[in-house]
Design a protein around this motif. Structure first.
Motif, PDB file in Angstrom:
ATOM      1  N   VAL A 213       0.817  -1.219   0.000  1.00 53.07           N
ATOM      2  CA  VAL A 213       0.000   0.000   0.000  1.00 53.07           C
ATOM      3  C   VAL A 213       0.850   1.269   0.000  1.00 53.07           C
ATOM      4  O   VAL A 213       0.304   2.373   0.139  1.00 53.07           O
ATOM      5  CB  VAL A 213      -0.938   0.008   1.224  1.00 53.07           C
ATOM      6  CG1 VAL A 213      -1.921  -1.155   1.160  1.00 53.07           C
ATOM      7  CG2 VAL A 213      -0.123  -0.048   2.531  1.00 53.07           C
ATOM      8  N   SER A 214       2.139   1.127  -0.178  1.00 48.64           N
ATOM      9  CA  SER A 214       3.038   2.281  -0.042  1.00 48.64           C
ATOM     10  C   SER A 214       2.802   3.348  -1.110  1.00 48.64           C
ATOM     11  O   SER A 214       3.182   4.510  -0.908  1.00 48.64           O
ATOM     12  CB  SER A 214       4.495   1.817  -0.088  1.00 48.64           C
ATOM     13  OG  SER A 214       4.779   1.172  -1.317  1.00 48.64           O
ATOM     14  N   ASP A 215       2.187   2.973  -2.221  1.00 44.21           N
ATOM     15  CA  ASP A 215       1.940   3.955  -3.279  1.00 44.21           C
ATOM     16  C   ASP A 215       0.524   4.533  -3.232  1.00 44.21           C
ATOM     17  O   ASP A 215       0.151   5.336  -4.092  1.00 44.21           O
ATOM     18  CB  ASP A 215       2.191   3.334  -4.656  1.00 44.21           C
ATOM     19  CG  ASP A 215       1.279   2.147  -4.948  1.00 44.21           C
ATOM     20  OD1 ASP A 215       0.700   1.583  -3.992  1.00 44.21           O
ATOM     21  OD2 ASP A 215       1.148   1.790  -6.137  1.00 44.21           O
ATOM     22  N   TRP A 216      -0.255   4.170  -2.241  1.00 39.71           N
ATOM     23  CA  TRP A 216      -1.610   4.713  -2.128  1.00 39.71           C
ATOM     24  C   TRP A 216      -1.555   6.165  -1.655  1.00 39.71           C
ATOM     25  O   TRP A 216      -0.707   6.543  -0.841  1.00 39.71           O
ATOM     26  CB  TRP A 216      -2.434   3.890  -1.132  1.00 39.71           C
ATOM     27  CG  TRP A 216      -2.874   2.548  -1.631  1.00 39.71           C
ATOM     28  CD1 TRP A 216      -2.490   1.919  -2.773  1.00 39.71           C
ATOM     29  CD2 TRP A 216      -3.772   1.644  -0.975  1.00 39.71           C
ATOM     30  NE1 TRP A 216      -3.090   0.690  -2.876  1.00 39.71           N
ATOM     31  CE2 TRP A 216      -3.887   0.497  -1.795  1.00 39.71           C
ATOM     32  CE3 TRP A 216      -4.482   1.690   0.217  1.00 39.71           C
ATOM     33  CZ2 TRP A 216      -4.695  -0.592  -1.443  1.00 39.71           C
ATOM     34  CZ3 TRP A 216      -5.292   0.612   0.573  1.00 39.71           C
ATOM     35  CH2 TRP A 216      -5.397  -0.516  -0.258  1.00 39.71           C
ATOM     36  N   CYS A 217      -2.496   6.956  -2.152  1.00 40.40           N
ATOM     37  CA  CYS A 217      -2.595   8.342  -1.720  1.00 40.40           C
ATOM     38  C   CYS A 217      -4.047   8.793  -1.808  1.00 40.40           C
ATOM     39  O   CYS A 217      -4.875   8.124  -2.424  1.00 40.40           O
ATOM     40  CB  CYS A 217      -1.694   9.254  -2.559  1.00 40.40           C
ATOM     41  SG  CYS A 217      -2.028   9.203  -4.328  1.00 40.40           S
ATOM     42  N   HIS A 218      -4.344   9.909  -1.161  1.00 37.33           N
ATOM     43  CA  HIS A 218      -5.704  10.456  -1.137  1.00 37.33           C
ATOM     44  C   HIS A 218      -6.709   9.463  -0.536  1.00 37.33           C
ATOM     45  O   HIS A 218      -7.864   9.415  -0.941  1.00 37.33           O
ATOM     46  CB  HIS A 218      -6.156  10.859  -2.536  1.00 37.33           C
ATOM     47  CG  HIS A 218      -5.211  11.790  -3.234  1.00 37.33           C
ATOM     48  ND1 HIS A 218      -4.911  13.037  -2.732  1.00 37.33           N
ATOM     49  CD2 HIS A 218      -4.483  11.636  -4.370  1.00 37.33           C
ATOM     50  CE1 HIS A 218      -4.049  13.636  -3.552  1.00 37.33           C
ATOM     51  NE2 HIS A 218      -3.771  12.815  -4.546  1.00 37.33           N
ATOM     52  N   ILE A 219      -6.262   8.686   0.443  1.00 36.63           N
ATOM     53  CA  ILE A 219      -7.117   7.701   1.104  1.00 36.63           C
ATOM     54  C   ILE A 219      -7.795   8.345   2.309  1.00 36.63           C
ATOM     55  O   ILE A 219      -7.188   9.122   3.054  1.00 36.63           O
ATOM     56  CB  ILE A 219      -6.292   6.478   1.542  1.00 36.63           C
ATOM     57  CG1 ILE A 219      -5.569   5.855   0.336  1.00 36.63           C
ATOM     58  CG2 ILE A 219      -7.185   5.447   2.232  1.00 36.63           C
ATOM     59  CD1 ILE A 219      -6.471   5.311  -0.734  1.00 36.63           C
ATOM     60  N   VAL A 220      -9.076   8.011   2.510  1.00 40.19           N
ATOM     61  CA  VAL A 220      -9.822   8.550   3.651  1.00 40.19           C
ATOM     62  C   VAL A 220     -10.290   7.463   4.616  1.00 40.19           C
ATOM     63  O   VAL A 220     -10.764   7.773   5.710  1.00 40.19           O
ATOM     64  CB  VAL A 220     -11.029   9.384   3.181  1.00 40.19           C
ATOM     65  CG1 VAL A 220     -10.567  10.607   2.396  1.00 40.19           C
ATOM     66  CG2 VAL A 220     -11.995   8.548   2.350  1.00 40.19           C
ATOM     67  N   ALA A 221     -10.164   6.206   4.237  1.00 47.00           N
ATOM     68  CA  ALA A 221     -10.535   5.103   5.129  1.00 47.00           C
ATOM     69  C   ALA A 221      -9.865   3.829   4.654  1.00 47.00           C
ATOM     70  O   ALA A 221      -9.597   3.660   3.464  1.00 47.00           O
ATOM     71  CB  ALA A 221     -12.050   4.917   5.166  1.00 47.00           C
ATOM     72  N   VAL A 222      -9.598   2.941   5.594  1.00 51.91           N
ATOM     73  CA  VAL A 222      -8.981   1.652   5.264  1.00 51.91           C
ATOM     74  C   VAL A 222      -9.754   0.509   5.918  1.00 51.91           C
ATOM     75  O   VAL A 222     -10.433   0.698   6.934  1.00 51.91           O
ATOM     76  CB  VAL A 222      -7.501   1.590   5.702  1.00 51.91           C
ATOM     77  CG1 VAL A 222      -6.643   2.504   4.855  1.00 51.91           C
ATOM     78  CG2 VAL A 222      -7.356   1.926   7.188  1.00 51.91           C
ATOM     79  N   ALA A 223      -9.645  -0.666   5.323  1.00 50.81           N
ATOM     80  CA  ALA A 223     -10.245  -1.881   5.881  1.00 50.81           C
ATOM     81  C   ALA A 223      -9.332  -3.047   5.569  1.00 50.81           C
ATOM     82  O   ALA A 223      -8.640  -3.054   4.530  1.00 50.81           O
ATOM     83  CB  ALA A 223     -11.638  -2.120   5.294  1.00 50.81           C
TER      84      ALA A 223
END
Length: 286
Positions: free
Chosen positions: A41-51
């Motif tokens: 997930v190191s390249d994820w961005c603009h995230i507001v929630a995770v599961a």
């Protein structure tokens, strides 16, 4: 509407063998088993929630997945995808997500629900749901919290984990392996389902601000920032009585996480794959 009072996006998630944290800049960090890429997930961005997809401890595998809700209402997912649980790239207008064993659930802004993944037990039969504020996913059942504070459920009900139709005044729900937990507006907690290890013994809890259900344990965050837990404690996942200044909790299969007010994270329980190696985290969103 009852459910609007305490709902907030999840910034901390616990899977079977991994832990996921949403950082203040909208990026994501993860530790633990990543055999199938659930920690990529190191390249994820603009995230507001995770599961994080959980897996019952009897399944000695690393077949989990991780889901991220983006600020534009789209969804991304990585990890094990044998049942299509990561096939969410075409989802739009999503406001909340949940991950169970082999499936992903999304709530749309209009209160309807979408699902992807395994449906052998009817756990993805949510197409007719409406007025949903939040969802929770256990191994074989899915729970929906409605805007009016009532609760609905679909999937396996062998242990009465879906017997929630009489619940009212709820502000949050969580689903474990074979049990369901609901937080009431008055700070008390309801539970239904399998109780072999006492994971449903929550009727005397008071002043609870959040709940989380693991495979065989249940965690409650109190309004004063302390934490309580009941159920199976084989790995020390219920050893949380000394925690203080906690703002959010999450429960994996056999580990428990607590987010502190300074953005750091504490953990207790099974650390076989490094899923509790969070002592260096410092910028997790509140």
């Amino acid at each position: 509407m009852f459910a609007t009072k305490r709902l907030r996006n999840a910034t901390l998630a616990a899977g079977r063998r991994h832990t996921v944290g949403l950082q203040t800049d909208g990026t994501v960090t993860a530790v633990g088993d990543h055999k199938f890429g659930s920690c990529n997930v190191s390249d994820w961005c603009h995230i507001v929630a995770v599961a994080a997809g959980n897996v019952h401890m009897a399944r000695n595998t690393g077949n989990a997945h991780t889901v991220g809700l983006k600020s534009d209402g789209t969804v991304t997912a990585v990890g094990w995808n044998r049942h299509g649980q990561c096939d969410v790239s075409d989802w739009r207008d999503i406001v909340a997500v949940a991950a169970g064993w082999c499936r992903t659930i999304g709530v749309k802004s209009d209160g309807t629900v979408v699902a992807a993944g395994r449906n052998n037990e009817g756990e993805c039969d949510v197409g007719g749901w409406h007025d949903i504020a939040a969802v929770a996913a256990g191994d074989w059942h899915t729970v929906g919290l409605k805007w009016d504070g009532t609760v609905t459920a679909a999937g396996n009900n062998k242990y009465r984990q879906c017997n929630v139709s009489g619940w009212h005044g709820m502000v949050a729900v969580s689903a474990g392996y074979l049990h369901t937990v609901g937080l009431k507006m008055d700070g008390t907690v309801a539970a239904s389902g399998g109780n072999k290890h006492g994971q449903c013994n929550v009727s005397d809890w008071r002043d609870i601000a959040a709940v989380a259900a693991g495979s065989y344990h249940t965690v409650g965050l109190k309004s004063d920032g302390t934490v309580i837990a009941v159920g199976l404690n084989r790995h020390g996942q219920c050893n949380v009585k000394d925690w203080r200044d906690i703002r959010a909790v999450a429960a994996g299969c056999a580990h428990t996480l607590g987010l502190k007010s300074d953005g750091t994270v504490v953990a207790a329980g099974n650390n076989e794959d490094g899923q509790c190696a969070v002592s260096g985290w410092s910028c997790i969103q509140q």
